[in-house]
Scaffold this motif. Structure first.
Motif, PDB file in Angstrom:
ATOM      1  N   ALA A   1      22.419  62.145  29.960  1.00  0.00           N
ATOM      2  CA  ALA A   1      21.938  63.437  30.428  1.00  0.00           C
ATOM      3  C   ALA A   1      23.139  64.275  30.831  1.00  0.00           C
ATOM      4  CB  ALA A   1      21.020  63.215  31.612  1.00  0.00           C
ATOM      5  N   SER A   2      23.131  65.545  30.458  1.00  0.00           N
ATOM      6  CA  SER A   2      24.384  66.281  30.544  1.00  0.00           C
ATOM      7  C   SER A   2      24.491  67.209  31.744  1.00  0.00           C
ATOM      8  CB  SER A   2      24.604  67.060  29.261  1.00  0.00           C
ATOM      9  OG  SER A   2      23.448  67.814  28.981  1.00  0.00           O
ATOM     10  N   THR A   3      23.410  67.821  32.175  1.00  0.00           N
ATOM     11  CA  THR A   3      23.529  68.738  33.303  1.00  0.00           C
ATOM     12  C   THR A   3      23.335  67.958  34.593  1.00  0.00           C
ATOM     13  OG1 THR A   3      22.503  70.396  31.920  1.00  0.00           O
ATOM     14  CG2 THR A   3      22.718  70.929  34.252  1.00  0.00           C
ATOM     15  N   PRO A   4      24.403  67.792  35.351  1.00  0.00           N
ATOM     16  CA  PRO A   4      24.252  66.970  36.550  1.00  0.00           C
ATOM     17  C   PRO A   4      23.366  67.642  37.582  1.00  0.00           C
ATOM     18  CG  PRO A   4      26.567  67.574  36.178  1.00  0.00           C
ATOM     19  CD  PRO A   4      25.749  68.308  35.176  1.00  0.00           C
ATOM     20  N   PRO A   5      22.565  66.866  38.288  1.00  0.00           N
ATOM     21  CA  PRO A   5      21.802  67.434  39.395  1.00  0.00           C
ATOM     22  C   PRO A   5      22.736  67.774  40.550  1.00  0.00           C
ATOM     23  CG  PRO A   5      21.440  65.066  39.236  1.00  0.00           C
ATOM     24  CD  PRO A   5      22.342  65.447  38.098  1.00  0.00           C
ATOM     25  N   LYS A   6      22.172  68.370  41.561  1.00  0.00           N
ATOM     26  CA  LYS A   6      22.971  68.761  42.729  1.00  0.00           C
ATOM     27  C   LYS A   6      23.440  67.530  43.511  1.00  0.00           C
ATOM     28  CE  LYS A   6      21.608  73.425  43.771  1.00  0.00           C
ATOM     29  NZ  LYS A   6      20.255  73.832  43.362  1.00  0.00           N
TER      30      LYS A   6
ATOM     31  N   ALA B   1      35.460  62.706  27.709  1.00  0.00           N
ATOM     32  CA  ALA B   1      35.054  61.397  27.189  1.00  0.00           C
ATOM     33  C   ALA B   1      33.624  61.083  27.607  1.00  0.00           C
ATOM     34  CB  ALA B   1      36.008  60.321  27.675  1.00  0.00           C
ATOM     35  N   LYS B   2      32.726  61.959  27.252  1.00  0.00           N
ATOM     36  CA  LYS B   2      31.334  61.796  27.688  1.00  0.00           C
ATOM     37  C   LYS B   2      30.736  60.501  27.136  1.00  0.00           C
ATOM     38  CE  LYS B   2      29.868  66.199  29.269  1.00  0.00           C
ATOM     39  NZ  LYS B   2      31.205  66.594  29.594  1.00  0.00           N
ATOM     40  N   GLY B   3      30.137  59.755  28.017  1.00  0.00           N
ATOM     41  CA  GLY B   3      29.466  58.534  27.583  1.00  0.00           C
ATOM     42  C   GLY B   3      30.406  57.373  27.366  1.00  0.00           C
ATOM     43  N   ALA B   4      31.695  57.561  27.633  1.00  0.00           N
ATOM     44  CA  ALA B   4      32.637  56.491  27.312  1.00  0.00           C
ATOM     45  C   ALA B   4      33.786  56.426  28.289  1.00  0.00           C
ATOM     46  CB  ALA B   4      33.163  56.700  25.892  1.00  0.00           C
ATOM     47  N   SER B   5      33.509  56.578  29.562  1.00  0.00           N
ATOM     48  CA  SER B   5      34.594  56.473  30.541  1.00  0.00           C
ATOM     49  C   SER B   5      34.020  56.115  31.899  1.00  0.00           C
ATOM     50  CB  SER B   5      35.360  57.797  30.639  1.00  0.00           C
ATOM     51  OG  SER B   5      34.708  58.680  31.533  1.00  0.00           O
ATOM     52  N   TRP B   6      34.915  55.932  32.864  1.00  0.00           N
ATOM     53  CA  TRP B   6      34.478  55.670  34.229  1.00  0.00           C
ATOM     54  C   TRP B   6      34.231  56.959  35.002  1.00  0.00           C
ATOM     55  CZ3 TRP B   6      32.368  51.487  35.557  1.00  0.00           C
ATOM     56  CH2 TRP B   6      32.828  50.253  35.101  1.00  0.00           C
ATOM     57  N   ASN B   7      34.378  58.087  34.373  1.00  0.00           N
ATOM     58  CA  ASN B   7      34.228  59.353  35.105  1.00  0.00           C
ATOM     59  C   ASN B   7      32.743  59.692  35.206  1.00  0.00           C
ATOM     60  OD1 ASN B   7      34.830  61.643  36.468  1.00  0.00           O
ATOM     61  ND2 ASN B   7      36.022  62.608  34.828  1.00  0.00           N
TER      62      ASN B   7
ATOM     63  N   ALA C   1      23.291  58.361  34.108  1.00  0.00           N
ATOM     64  CA  ALA C   1      24.742  58.456  34.300  1.00  0.00           C
ATOM     65  C   ALA C   1      25.158  59.865  33.909  1.00  0.00           C
ATOM     66  CB  ALA C   1      25.448  57.436  33.413  1.00  0.00           C
ATOM     67  N   TYR C   2      25.860  60.537  34.784  1.00  0.00           N
ATOM     68  CA  TYR C   2      26.388  61.868  34.479  1.00  0.00           C
ATOM     69  C   TYR C   2      27.892  61.739  34.295  1.00  0.00           C
ATOM     70  CZ  TYR C   2      21.767  63.370  35.634  1.00  0.00           C
ATOM     71  OH  TYR C   2      20.410  63.504  35.636  1.00  0.00           O
ATOM     72  N   TYR C   3      28.304  61.965  33.058  1.00  0.00           N
ATOM     73  CA  TYR C   3      29.718  61.827  32.717  1.00  0.00           C
ATOM     74  C   TYR C   3      30.409  63.175  32.827  1.00  0.00           C
ATOM     75  CZ  TYR C   3      28.836  57.184  30.737  1.00  0.00           C
ATOM     76  OH  TYR C   3      28.514  55.866  30.555  1.00  0.00           O
ATOM     77  N   TYR C   4      31.629  63.147  33.328  1.00  0.00           N
ATOM     78  CA  TYR C   4      32.431  64.363  33.401  1.00  0.00           C
ATOM     79  C   TYR C   4      33.579  64.262  32.396  1.00  0.00           C
ATOM     80  CZ  TYR C   4      30.101  64.450  37.942  1.00  0.00           C
ATOM     81  OH  TYR C   4      29.179  64.422  38.946  1.00  0.00           O
TER      82      TYR C   4
END
Ligand SMILES: [Cu+2]
Length: 499
Positions: free
Chosen positions: A30-35, A269-275, A263-266
């Motif tokens: 999911a791409s838009t992170p919640p608050k 490297a979306k979907g493939a990192s520890w961020n 999981a909300y990635y920043y």
């Protein structure tokens, strides 16, 4: 230690040198992170921060325990309620090290032998909704279980830090707090609770565990509830490549999904990192449960970008020990009224930002190197693959040759109870800088596991595979195979299969 406690610790005994990286794709989380939620602590809550200095050995990736007795002064000195737990890891100068150098895999607190809080790599803060808390009595047993991973070959001095939000019994608000406990709902509560996700596995680039795993026992991810109560909070835990955890409640023959933690990635490297930040429940999420109900969890990973070794899927749940309201999710109205929206417990963290993947001349392009010697064994010592290491000049750096139909054996000759290494293929040339999203396990779909042995005297499980050697399958096609160490991603090497 009682077996229940041991089991709970074993459940957390995971490593995760899953260093991912790729461009965003349709299969990202999911791409838009919640608050980011603002905790609502009861009046009179104290913020207590404790610091534990630790020496970390070169390349260490150990799962360790530390008793926090009364004399340590690293715990509240009065009875009351723990209503929040925030973990962190710092260097002596107060900065937080980048997670691609020093990584806090988990910091778990055990209160009288049961998991109280469990924070993983994503550093989710563990906060109870206002009105609920974990009971802490002055004489209680408190144990910290920490796993700190040094991805470098240098010794490090670090300080692991935890902040407790604590409501003492002397505060008037303490009188009305309802006690909660944590139900530790894990997809795989075995002695080493991780599983591998291979690139291409599952359906349409998504792999759900344990559902898609023929080897798994479906009922191992289930946690029975023994008394009526209310679920008041949860947040999922997963590793890079993970998209979401799903928490289910079963009563008789009915099952409802009561929360999806995305999981909300920043970063790129979306979907493939520890961020990552994980979606947690809103404070008004409350589910009434009855004795006999069963909690379970499934976790879904993206399998388009890489393989994800030693993955996890956990949904710890805060459950009150007596009924405290909440919807009945087995009625239509109750289920509709359940607020399943998410909040984040923290925004993007600066220590998660180095993706790696930059050009460097540290590593050779193995595809262009002449053949090395024909070998049956490669030793790993001093953080170097002793033949074919991409940092080695001259003949030592040439990829060893193995005849098609034969296998190549790798042996860890570093201290096997302290330093674990892997042989994990990455797509050639695999010659860029290390970071949270490089290298990826995106080469041949084989992996050695962590070559090493549990340290003597340790009674909690380690990430070590319990052996120091591994052999490649005899079925590899001719070609040059580049690989890295998942524990120490700066380690890169190659071997070559020839007809
Ligand atoms: Cu290594």
């Amino acid at each position: 230690m009682p077996s229940s406690q041991r089991k709970l610790i074993l459940v957390l005994a995971a490593t995760a040198a899953l260093i991912g990286g790729a461009l965003p794709s349709a299969a990202s989380a999911a791409s838009t992170p919640p608050k980011v939620g603002v905790p609502d602590y009861p009046a009179g809550t104290k913020k207590l921060t404790y610091k534990v200095p630790l020496n970390i050995e070169p390349g260490q990736n150990l799962n360790l325990l530390k008793s926090i007795g009364k004399n340590t002064k690293m715990r509240p000195n009065e009875s009351g309620w723990i209503v929040g737990f925030v973990p962190n890891l710092k260097r002596a100068d107060g900065t937080t090290p980048p997670v691609d150098q020093i990584h806090l895999h988990h910091l778990v607190m055990l209160l009288n032998g049961s998991v109280l809080t469990a924070a993983g790599e994503e550093k989710t803060k563990w906060i109870t909704p206002n009105g609920f808390g974990y009971r802490f009595n002055d004489g209680d047993s408190l144990i910290l279980n920490h796993m700190i991973h040094n991805l470098t070959a240098n010794p490090e001095k670090v300080i692991y830090e935890y902040t407790l939000y604590f409501l003492p019994d002397t505060a008037p608000a303490a009188e009305s707090i309802i006690q909660v406990r944590t139900d530790f709902v894990d997809v795989n509560p075995g002695t080493y609770p991780v599983f591998d996700v291979h690139q291409g596995a599952g359906v349409n680039g998504r792999y759900t565990y344990p559902k898609d795993s023929p080897a798994s026992l479906m009922n191992r991810n289930r946690v029975p509830i023994y008394r009526d109560g209310t679920l008041v909070g949860t947040a999922g835990h997963l590793h890079p490549g993970g998209l979401y955890t799903d928490l289910y409640l079963t009563r008789d023959d009915q099952t409802r999904r009561i929360f999806r933690s995305n999981a909300y990635y920043y970063g790129r490297a979306k979907g493939a990192s520890w961020n990552i930040s994980m979606g947690a429940t809103n404070p008004d999420w409350k589910v009434a449960v009855k004795a006999g109900d069963v909690l379970s969890v499934q976790v879904t990973y993206d399998t388009t970008k890489a393989s994800w070794y030693e993955s996890m899927g956990i949904s710890p749940v805060q459950r009150s020990v007596r009924p405290a309201g909440g919807v009945d999710p087995f009625t239509t109205e109750g289920f509709a009224a359940l607020d399943q929206s998410e909040v984040l417990t923290h925004p993007e963290l600066p220590e998660n930002r180095d993706n790696g993947g930059r050009k460097t001349n540290v590593y050779a392009d193995a595809r262009k190197l002449a053949d090395g010697p024909t070998l049956s064994e490669v030793r790993i010592k001093d953080f170097i693959y002793q033949q074919g290491d991409l940092t080695m000049p001259g003949r030592k750096g040439r990829p060893p040759v193995v005849k098609q139909g034969q296998s190549l054996r790798f042996v860890n000759q570093d201290p096997p109870t302290k330093i674990y290494h892997t042989v994990t293929p990455c797509k050639a040339p695999c010659d860029r800088t290390s970071g949270i999203s490089f290298p990826l396990a995106d080469g041949e779909r084989i992996d050695s596991g962590e070559l090493g042995l549990p340290f003597s005297g340790g009674f909690i499980d380690q990430a070590a595979a319990g052996r120091t050697s591994w052999s490649t399958p005899k079925t590899l096609n001719p070609g040059t195979y580049t690989y890295f160490c998942r524990v120490h991603p700066f380690m890169r090497a190659a071997f070559r299969v020839k007809r």
